[in-house]
Design a protein around this motif. Structure first.
Motif, PDB file in Angstrom:
ATOM      1  N   LEU A   1      45.972  39.523  41.176  1.00  9.87           N
ATOM      2  CA  LEU A   1      45.928  40.744  41.991  1.00  9.87           C
ATOM      3  C   LEU A   1      46.190  41.976  41.133  1.00  9.87           C
ATOM      4  CD1 LEU A   1      47.692  39.808  45.362  1.00  9.87           C
ATOM      5  CD2 LEU A   1      45.347  39.415  44.624  1.00  9.87           C
ATOM      6  N   LYS A   2      47.099  41.846  40.166  1.00 15.19           N
ATOM      7  CA  LYS A   2      47.394  42.989  39.279  1.00 15.19           C
ATOM      8  C   LYS A   2      46.195  43.324  38.398  1.00 15.19           C
ATOM      9  CE  LYS A   2      52.425  42.542  39.120  1.00 15.19           C
ATOM     10  NZ  LYS A   2      53.626  42.233  38.308  1.00 15.19           N
ATOM     11  N   ILE A   3      45.456  42.294  37.950  1.00 16.33           N
ATOM     12  CA  ILE A   3      44.234  42.531  37.174  1.00 16.33           C
ATOM     13  C   ILE A   3      43.222  43.301  38.016  1.00 16.33           C
ATOM     14  CG2 ILE A   3      42.221  41.401  36.138  1.00 16.33           C
ATOM     15  CD1 ILE A   3      44.124  39.168  35.188  1.00 16.33           C
ATOM     16  N   LEU A   4      43.051  42.872  39.281  1.00 18.69           N
ATOM     17  CA  LEU A   4      42.078  43.526  40.174  1.00 18.69           C
ATOM     18  C   LEU A   4      42.469  44.968  40.483  1.00 18.69           C
ATOM     19  CD1 LEU A   4      41.377  40.618  42.718  1.00 18.69           C
ATOM     20  CD2 LEU A   4      40.060  41.262  40.690  1.00 18.69           C
ATOM     21  N   ASN A   5      43.765  45.284  40.374  1.00 14.74           N
ATOM     22  CA  ASN A   5      44.239  46.646  40.636  1.00 14.74           C
ATOM     23  C   ASN A   5      44.410  47.456  39.348  1.00 14.74           C
ATOM     24  OD1 ASN A   5      45.021  47.313  43.620  1.00 14.74           O
ATOM     25  ND2 ASN A   5      45.545  45.153  43.332  1.00 14.74           N
ATOM     26  N   GLY A   6      43.995  46.862  38.205  1.00 10.13           N
ATOM     27  CA  GLY A   6      44.048  47.596  36.945  1.00 10.13           C
ATOM     28  C   GLY A   6      45.436  47.737  36.358  1.00 10.13           C
ATOM     29  N   LEU A   7      46.388  46.942  36.834  1.00 16.99           N
ATOM     30  CA  LEU A   7      47.761  47.038  36.336  1.00 16.99           C
ATOM     31  C   LEU A   7      47.991  46.132  35.127  1.00 16.99           C
ATOM     32  CD1 LEU A   7      49.629  46.936  39.784  1.00 16.99           C
ATOM     33  CD2 LEU A   7      49.059  48.947  38.408  1.00 16.99           C
TER      34      LEU A   7
ATOM     35  N   ASP B   1      42.238  38.741  29.746  1.00 13.46           N
ATOM     36  CA  ASP B   1      41.930  38.353  28.367  1.00 13.46           C
ATOM     37  C   ASP B   1      40.428  38.285  28.158  1.00 13.46           C
ATOM     38  OD1 ASP B   1      44.640  38.116  28.016  1.00 13.46           O
ATOM     39  OD2 ASP B   1      44.691  35.935  28.246  1.00 13.46           O
ATOM     40  N   GLN B   2      39.734  37.731  29.154  1.00 15.22           N
ATOM     41  CA  GLN B   2      38.274  37.608  29.085  1.00 15.22           C
ATOM     42  C   GLN B   2      37.704  37.772  30.484  1.00 15.22           C
ATOM     43  OE1 GLN B   2      37.844  33.686  27.360  1.00 15.22           O
ATOM     44  NE2 GLN B   2      37.384  34.525  25.340  1.00 15.22           N
ATOM     45  N   GLY B   3      36.386  38.039  30.539  1.00 18.87           N
ATOM     46  CA  GLY B   3      35.718  38.115  31.832  1.00 18.87           C
ATOM     47  C   GLY B   3      35.749  39.503  32.439  1.00 18.87           C
ATOM     48  N   THR B   4      35.052  39.638  33.550  1.00 22.81           N
ATOM     49  CA  THR B   4      34.946  40.924  34.225  1.00 22.81           C
ATOM     50  C   THR B   4      35.057  40.744  35.737  1.00 22.81           C
ATOM     51  OG1 THR B   4      32.544  40.705  34.416  1.00 22.81           O
ATOM     52  CG2 THR B   4      33.394  41.847  32.458  1.00 22.81           C
ATOM     53  N   PHE B   5      35.301  41.869  36.405  1.00 24.45           N
ATOM     54  CA  PHE B   5      35.194  41.899  37.867  1.00 24.45           C
ATOM     55  C   PHE B   5      34.603  43.247  38.246  1.00 24.45           C
ATOM     56  CE2 PHE B   5      39.268  43.925  37.130  1.00 24.45           C
ATOM     57  CZ  PHE B   5      39.292  44.953  38.061  1.00 24.45           C
ATOM     58  N   ARG B   6      33.900  43.289  39.350  1.00 20.57           N
ATOM     59  CA  ARG B   6      33.346  44.562  39.805  1.00 20.57           C
ATOM     60  C   ARG B   6      33.465  44.671  41.321  1.00 20.57           C
ATOM     61  NH1 ARG B   6      28.960  41.450  38.323  1.00 20.57           N
ATOM     62  NH2 ARG B   6      27.469  40.984  40.002  1.00 20.57           N
ATOM     63  N   LEU B   7      33.696  45.897  41.764  1.00 18.28           N
ATOM     64  CA  LEU B   7      33.778  46.192  43.190  1.00 18.28           C
ATOM     65  C   LEU B   7      32.415  46.638  43.690  1.00 18.28           C
ATOM     66  CD1 LEU B   7      37.132  48.195  43.205  1.00 18.28           C
ATOM     67  CD2 LEU B   7      36.807  45.809  43.858  1.00 18.28           C
ATOM     68  N   GLY B   8      32.131  46.332  44.955  1.00 13.76           N
ATOM     69  CA  GLY B   8      30.860  46.730  45.541  1.00 13.76           C
ATOM     70  C   GLY B   8      30.829  48.208  45.896  1.00 13.76           C
ATOM     71  N   SER B   9      29.750  48.633  46.508  1.00 22.38           N
ATOM     72  CA  SER B   9      29.582  50.053  46.855  1.00 22.38           C
ATOM     73  C   SER B   9      30.524  50.449  47.992  1.00 22.38           C
ATOM     74  CB  SER B   9      28.132  50.314  47.277  1.00 22.38           C
ATOM     75  OG  SER B   9      27.805  49.545  48.419  1.00 22.38           O
TER      76      SER B   9
ATOM     77  N   VAL C   1      33.657  50.647  48.155  1.00 25.68           N
ATOM     78  CA  VAL C   1      34.879  49.859  48.333  1.00 25.68           C
ATOM     79  C   VAL C   1      36.093  50.714  47.978  1.00 25.68           C
ATOM     80  CG1 VAL C   1      36.221  47.884  47.502  1.00 25.68           C
ATOM     81  CG2 VAL C   1      33.775  47.624  47.942  1.00 25.68           C
ATOM     82  N   GLU C   2      37.035  50.825  48.919  1.00 29.88           N
ATOM     83  CA  GLU C   2      38.290  51.555  48.690  1.00 29.88           C
ATOM     84  C   GLU C   2      39.454  50.577  48.868  1.00 29.88           C
ATOM     85  OE1 GLU C   2      38.581  54.986  51.154  1.00 29.88           O
ATOM     86  OE2 GLU C   2      36.733  55.902  50.388  1.00 29.88           O
ATOM     87  N   ILE C   3      40.243  50.412  47.812  1.00 29.20           N
ATOM     88  CA  ILE C   3      41.331  49.412  47.811  1.00 29.20           C
ATOM     89  C   ILE C   3      42.625  50.002  48.358  1.00 29.20           C
ATOM     90  CG2 ILE C   3      42.875  48.077  46.299  1.00 29.20           C
ATOM     91  CD1 ILE C   3      40.535  47.471  44.519  1.00 29.20           C
ATOM     92  N   GLY C   4      43.285  49.206  49.189  1.00 31.00           N
ATOM     93  CA  GLY C   4      44.662  49.487  49.593  1.00 31.00           C
ATOM     94  C   GLY C   4      45.519  48.340  49.091  1.00 31.00           C
ATOM     95  N   TYR C   5      46.534  48.632  48.267  1.00 33.71           N
ATOM     96  CA  TYR C   5      47.300  47.584  47.576  1.00 33.71           C
ATOM     97  C   TYR C   5      48.730  47.526  48.110  1.00 33.71           C
ATOM     98  CZ  TYR C   5      49.351  44.994  43.588  1.00 33.71           C
ATOM     99  OH  TYR C   5      50.014  44.086  42.807  1.00 33.71           O
ATOM    100  N   TYR C   6      49.151  46.308  48.493  1.00 33.17           N
ATOM    101  CA  TYR C   6      50.544  46.063  48.901  1.00 33.17           C
ATOM    102  C   TYR C   6      51.173  45.173  47.842  1.00 33.17           C
ATOM    103  CZ  TYR C   6      54.556  44.516  51.716  1.00 33.17           C
ATOM    104  OH  TYR C   6      55.829  44.239  52.176  1.00 33.17           O
ATOM    105  N   ASP C   7      52.155  45.720  47.127  1.00 31.24           N
ATOM    106  CA  ASP C   7      52.788  45.029  46.004  1.00 31.24           C
ATOM    107  C   ASP C   7      54.110  44.440  46.457  1.00 31.24           C
ATOM    108  OD1 ASP C   7      53.928  44.301  43.631  1.00 31.24           O
ATOM    109  OD2 ASP C   7      54.276  46.345  42.930  1.00 31.24           O
TER     110      ASP C   7
END
Length: 643
Positions: A370-376, A380-388, A390-396
């Protein structure tokens, strides 16, 4: 009956926490105490175990019965290793073992009467050792430690080096090994992963003594409890059945109580209007009738307004805009910390409207993802991308999105400057922060209060993709249900990590199980995951190559197709398997009957009295041949069914 609580009352200054609380626990009964945070559950437990004195009432423990208590922050001996701390529970058996060894050594050098006395002593000691479980306690100890999530290489760890959660697990292990007649547990699942919770459920279900639990884990309570004691507005009400039974009955009672209250209020208001109208006529007869009605009204026993816990916190989640159909695409994602590999070559997609739960053992990398997906945290390898769109709301779960130096009011106003003072107060009031509460500093809040502030910010975000890390931590059961209702009504997309199986069951459309560094997808809720887990893992093992790291993702993909059967196909398959199991059972019963009969015939034919009866021998021989032929056919049938 092992425990009786009679009219327990307790107040702190002017706050009446418990009032005339009465209930009892029978021998071997499994019971739960539930209630909102601050209802007095832990206070009641401390009164029961003698750590606190009630203002009124008494606690009675049956004669010669023992009691064991696990508090939320139980202490353990930090001078021991984990293994030594649990072994200390068996001090009596260790002393017996020493005496047995001493007796054995003395017997080598004794003779005559002295030897006979030592042999008697040895017999007595070994009998006491055996009846006390002396030959089983070490394997029992290892089983408890492994069940609570400790690996063998951790057994020698000093207790002083453990985290608070690990120390609580050690304390729980100690308590279970003490084997008291009544176990009292305060939030025992807080520091356990799903596997350990499942182990503890099985252990407690098979426990011969009585169990009394305080827990917010509803799935746990559903499996364990046969009685639920609810603390509400300082009073106790007992419900027979598990948590789900209690929830149904509680809702029925709540509706009935509310209807009775509202009906009475309507009647009172109607009578007051009639009285006022009669008086307005200003006639002697009308005034007397009004006075008569007033006397009747004064005699009415007014029903107390029922509590409206579920309406205290208002939670509505609404996306600002609609996202594209492809919300998240993860490709070849890998992450390690030093030599510890969390996950490798992870691939999955999330579509608009999906509610996806991530589960897995503690430390497997769920929160890191979840921290990787939120840029925190970087991958190490690989990628992820958000669709058109898409606005994230994060609960930590650690609430890093909050600023400890700010007040609640500043936390909201700084992030949402377009809100005026009244709007900010209204938002905070919806999450139970009123009056001067809004000027408390974040650093001074409890875990549950910080969770409510994070939820308030989530509501204001208007996001269409919610990423939630353990959103139910520190929430009481009522607050969890409010959150569940809000998520089920949410039109956006949700990805969350949770250990709360009841919460997952109510809110998940799909489950991603992080196991051995790979994600396995189950299209369904937690009950569906349980149903299919063993089948899927067997499929993964069957498809796994010799080099498991080389292409375990392929095996996981093969397993995923296994779980995408539609519900109708699943039910048909279950019916077919049940029929097969029944046929197999019947076949085994027939085999047992024929084998027994063949054995009986052998015995009869060996009887000398039968040996002279040629006709009888021929009859028995013919029957035996028939039985053998039938048996051969049944053996073949059994092999086909058991395949």
């Amino acid at each position: 009956m092992i425990l009786s609580c009679q009219n327990i009352s307790k107040a702190f200054v002017e706050n009446q926490v418990l009032k005339n609380v009465s209930f009892h626990i029978e021998d071997h009964e499994k019971a739960a105490i539930v209630g909102i945070n601050g209802a007095g559950k832990t206070t009641l437990l401390r009164i029961i175990v003698g750590e606190m004195t009630p203002d009124d009432g008494q606690v009675v423990l049956a004669k010669d019965k023992t009691l064991g208590y696990l508090a939320q922050n139980s202490t353990v001996d930090t001078s021991h290793t984990i293994y030594e701390e649990l072994l200390s529970v068996k001090a009596d058996l260790l002393r017996l073992e020493e005496k047995i060894r001493e007796c054995e050594n003395n017997m080598k050098h004794a003779n005559g009467d002295a030897l006979e006395d030592l042999m008697k002593q040895y017999t007595s000691l070994t009998h006491a050792f055996e009846t006390g479980g002396g030959y089983l306690y070490r394997s029992e100890l290892v089983g408890v430690l492994k069940g609570l999530g400790f690996t063998e290489d951790e057994f020698s760890k000093p207790v002083a080096t453990l985290s608070g959660g690990q120390k609580t697990r050690v304390a729980l292990g100690r308590l279970l090994l003490q084997n008291p007649d009544l176990i009292i547990l305060d939030e025992p699942t807080n520091h356990l992963d799903m596997n350990s919770i499942a182990w503890l459920e099985t252990y407690l279900l098979n426990y011969k003594g009585a169990v009394l639990i305080v827990s917010h884990d509803r799935y746990f309570l559903d499996r364990i409890a046969g009685k639920v004691i609810e603390i509400d507005q300082s009073k106790a009400t007992t419900f027979m059945g598990n948590y789900s039974d209690y929830a149904v009955k509680k809702e029925q009672l709540r509706v009935a109580a509310w209807n009775a209250y509202m009906n009475q209020q309507r009647e009172i208001k109607h009578q007051e209007e009639v009285i006022e109208k009669l008086k307005s006529f200003n006639r002697e007869k009308s005034i007397k009738r009004a006075e008569s009605r007033e006397k009747m009204l004064d005699k009415i026993e007014v029903i107390e307004k029922p509590s409206e816990v579920r309406t205290d916190m208002k939670l509505t989640l609404t996306p600002r805009i609609l996202s594209g159909n492809d919300v998240l695409t993860v490709e070849h994602l890998s992450k390690s910390f030093d030599s510890h590999k969390l996950f490798t070559d992870v691939n999955f997609e999330i579509k608009r409207g999906e509610h996806v739960a991530i589960i897995g053992d503690n430390g497997s990398g769920k929160t890191t993802l979840l921290k990787i997906l939120n840029g925190l945290v970087p991958a190490d390898q690989g990628t992820f991308r958000l669709g058109s769109n898409v606005e994230i709301g994060y609960y930590d779960q650690e609430h890093h999105v909050l600023h400890s130096e700010k007040t609640l009011f500043e936390e909201i106003s700084d992030d949402y400057p377009y809100l005026n003072n009244t709007q900010i107060r209204n938002v905070l009031a919806a999450f139970l922060f009123t009056g001067e509460d809004v000027f408390k500093r974040i650093s001074d809040l409890s875990g549950g209060e910080r969770g409510r502030v994070s939820l308030a910010k989530l509501v204001l975000s208007n996001a269409n993709f919610l990423i939630l890390d353990e959103p139910t931590n520190h929430l009481d059961i009522m607050s969890k249900e409010i959150l569940e209702d809000a998520l089920n009504g949410y039109e956006g997309t949700i990805l969350y990590v949770s250990h709360d199986r009841y919460f997952i069951n109510r809110t998940a459309h799909r489950i991603l199980d992080l196991t051995e560094g790979q994600f396995v997808s189950y299209v369904g809720n937690y009950d569906y995951y349980l149903e299919k887990h063993d089948t899927v893992m067997a499929a993964i093992e069957a498809n796994a190559p010799q080099n498991a790291d080389a292409d375990s993702a392929v095996a996981a993909k093969a397993a995923e197709s296994e779980v995408k059967l539609d519900w109708k196909a699943q039910k048909e398959e279950q019916a077919r398997l049940r029929k097969k199991e029944n046929d197999l059972k019947k076949c085994e019963e027939k085999i047992a009957e024929l084998e027994a009969r063949i054995s009986e015939i052998d015995t009869e034919m060996s009887d000398p009295a039968i040996g002279t009866q040629v006709a009888k021998l021929q009859e028995l021989s013919k029957e035996q041949t028939t039985c053998q032929e039938q048996l051969e056919k049944l053996y073949e049938q059994w092999e086909e069914l058991a395949e």
